[in-house]
Design an enzyme around this catalytic site. Sequence first.
Site, mmCIF file in Angstrom:
data_model
loop_
_atom_site.group_PDB
_atom_site.id
_atom_site.type_symbol
_atom_site.label_atom_id
_atom_site.label_comp_id
_atom_site.label_asym_id
_atom_site.label_seq_id
_atom_site.Cartn_x
_atom_site.Cartn_y
_atom_site.Cartn_z
ATOM 1 N N LYS A 69 0.833 -1.215 0.000
ATOM 2 C CA LYS A 69 0.000 0.000 0.000
ATOM 3 C C LYS A 69 0.870 1.269 0.000
ATOM 4 O O LYS A 69 0.637 2.179 -0.793
ATOM 5 C CB LYS A 69 -0.949 0.002 1.215
ATOM 6 C CG LYS A 69 -1.887 -1.217 1.226
ATOM 7 C CD LYS A 69 -2.824 -1.218 2.409
ATOM 8 C CE LYS A 69 -2.151 -1.400 3.748
ATOM 9 N NZ LYS A 69 -1.442 -2.711 3.894
ATOM 10 N N THR A 70 1.877 1.298 0.881
ATOM 11 C CA THR A 70 2.761 2.468 0.943
ATOM 12 C C THR A 70 3.540 2.601 -0.364
ATOM 13 O O THR A 70 3.715 3.704 -0.889
ATOM 14 C CB THR A 70 3.756 2.318 2.124
ATOM 15 O OG1 THR A 70 3.002 2.008 3.288
ATOM 16 C CG2 THR A 70 4.559 3.569 2.345
ATOM 17 N N ASP A 114 -1.189 6.596 6.491
ATOM 18 C CA ASP A 114 -1.155 5.157 6.739
ATOM 19 C C ASP A 114 -2.050 4.845 7.941
ATOM 20 O O ASP A 114 -2.275 5.729 8.777
ATOM 21 C CB ASP A 114 0.298 4.759 7.048
ATOM 22 C CG ASP A 114 0.536 3.266 6.841
ATOM 23 O OD1 ASP A 114 -0.375 2.577 6.333
ATOM 24 O OD2 ASP A 114 1.632 2.794 7.190
ATOM 25 N N THR A 163 -5.662 -1.489 6.964
ATOM 26 C CA THR A 163 -5.739 -2.942 7.042
ATOM 27 C C THR A 163 -7.170 -3.348 7.402
ATOM 28 O O THR A 163 -7.489 -4.523 7.414
ATOM 29 C CB THR A 163 -4.793 -3.455 8.147
ATOM 30 O OG1 THR A 163 -5.006 -2.658 9.320
ATOM 31 C CG2 THR A 163 -3.345 -3.332 7.732
ATOM 32 N N ARG A 222 6.468 -8.296 1.972
ATOM 33 C CA ARG A 222 7.350 -7.879 3.083
ATOM 34 C C ARG A 222 7.925 -9.107 3.782
ATOM 35 O O ARG A 222 9.110 -9.126 4.112
ATOM 36 C CB ARG A 222 6.596 -7.014 4.085
ATOM 37 C CG ARG A 222 7.488 -6.624 5.271
ATOM 38 C CD ARG A 222 6.800 -5.744 6.281
ATOM 39 N NE ARG A 222 6.590 -4.409 5.768
ATOM 40 C CZ ARG A 222 5.456 -3.731 5.915
ATOM 41 N NH1 ARG A 222 4.443 -4.265 6.556
ATOM 42 N NH2 ARG A 222 5.350 -2.521 5.429
HETATM 43 P P1 ADP Z 1 2.162 -1.916 3.199
HETATM 44 O O1 ADP Z 1 2.185 -0.407 3.114
HETATM 45 O O2 ADP Z 1 0.963 -2.522 2.536
HETATM 46 O O3 ADP Z 1 2.343 -2.433 4.606
HETATM 47 P P2 ADP Z 1 4.690 -1.751 1.756
HETATM 48 O O4 ADP Z 1 4.300 -0.906 0.608
HETATM 49 O O5 ADP Z 1 5.443 -1.073 2.864
HETATM 50 O O6 ADP Z 1 3.405 -2.500 2.359
HETATM 51 O O7 ADP Z 1 5.529 -2.983 1.176
HETATM 52 C C1 ADP Z 1 6.389 -3.755 1.986
HETATM 53 C C2 ADP Z 1 7.622 -4.160 1.209
HETATM 54 O O8 ADP Z 1 7.236 -5.143 0.253
HETATM 55 C C3 ADP Z 1 8.266 -3.022 0.439
HETATM 56 O O9 ADP Z 1 9.581 -2.849 0.866
HETATM 57 C C4 ADP Z 1 8.335 -3.442 -1.006
HETATM 58 O O10 ADP Z 1 9.670 -3.569 -1.383
HETATM 59 C C5 ADP Z 1 7.759 -4.831 -1.045
HETATM 60 N N1 ADP Z 1 6.652 -4.929 -2.010
HETATM 61 C C6 ADP Z 1 5.337 -4.804 -1.733
HETATM 62 N N2 ADP Z 1 4.592 -5.005 -2.823
HETATM 63 C C7 ADP Z 1 5.454 -5.263 -3.826
HETATM 64 C C8 ADP Z 1 5.304 -5.566 -5.220
HETATM 65 N N3 ADP Z 1 4.082 -5.687 -5.761
HETATM 66 N N4 ADP Z 1 6.396 -5.758 -5.968
HETATM 67 C C9 ADP Z 1 7.621 -5.678 -5.401
HETATM 68 N N5 ADP Z 1 7.847 -5.416 -4.095
HETATM 69 C C10 ADP Z 1 6.781 -5.206 -3.311
#
Ligand code: ADP
Length: 328
Positions: A69-70, A114, A163, A222
């Site tokens: 998401k981030t 977030d 979430t 992650r």
């Molecule tokens: P969220 O905000 O949903 O908790 P993040 O955007 O922080 O998740 O993603 C976590 C990690 O996973 C990031 O460091 C990123 O490198 C990796 N990641 C997430 N989605 C992908 C994707 N579709 N392709 C490559 N790497 C991804």
Amino acid sequence: MNEREEQLLNGHSQRVELEYETALRPRTLGEFVGQLKVVENLSVFIAAARGRNEPLDHILFSGMPGLGKTTLANLVSHEMGVGMHATSGPALERAGDLVSLLTNLGRGDVLFIDEIHRMPKAVEEYLYSAMEDWHIDIMLDSGPAARSVRVSLQHFTLIGATTREGLLSAPFRARFGVLERLDPYPVEDLQTIVTRSAKLLGVPIEPAATALVAQRSRGTPRVANRILKRLRDVAQVKGDGRVDVPVAERGLAMLGIDRIGLTELDRRILRCLAGSSIAVGLKTVAVAVGEEEDTIEDTYEPHLIREGLIQKTPRGRVITELGKAALK
Ligand code: ADP
């Protein structure tokens, strides 16, 4: 586990983890693996907004932690060529915390919030006029001298990540023009992500080991990246730097991750439920396993439910036959 192995697992500070996470983030929408429907939708909305020279509509991303998401919020601001200002729901304690953030936004800029479901109600309501009419009312003085001043804002794009979409009020949800849900990734996508991350980190990894990591990452990039980093350590200390199947097996065992991606905490949850003949409430599970209720609900339970190991009923959680079998 010997001392050195323990150090390997716990010796990485959160700061280092964060640096890794930033380093592994895709830099363009094209580099973002999987979630094809979401990426396709966003590409169309971005192209359309750019074509009209207008800011993008407000976006809400929902889905489990670590699904991207981030990353997507960053990519959207990058593709739009606008600034990105990030904060989180719990950090916005009072409406006043929003004022300086909002007034500093340029036209089209992204304000990323977030854990937006954890924003206090008063702050949420304060956002309504900002999201819809591009102004906020600021109260000056208090008591009989109190008066409010209207401050106009640039047209910005709010991107919220949650979430728990269900916890957002209906009026708040209705103010987002784009609602996108991220689902856990299939193993093939995770393999692509692990291969990409290994290349970026300069870790030689065999395809069979990549597959092993992907299968045990509970659908979450992650988690996959975290496992890869630990395997790199194991390969460096115990092997020749190469992550092959024996190194992967050994590292996964050190991390306490089993065949279907269950960790020690998952097993503790299962054991807690197995020990009860009636449904167990979340509070009780949290106390029994020593983890926060939110973390159990957001991070652990979705995987256990997806794997068919537990069920949520109106009276609480129960373990399934499959769940009991997983404990053997
Ligand atoms: P969220 O905000 O949903 O908790 P993040 O955007 O922080 O998740 O993603 C976590 C990690 O996973 C990031 O460091 C990123 O490198 C990796 N990641 C997430 N989605 C992908 C994707 N579709 N392709 C490559 N790497 C991804």
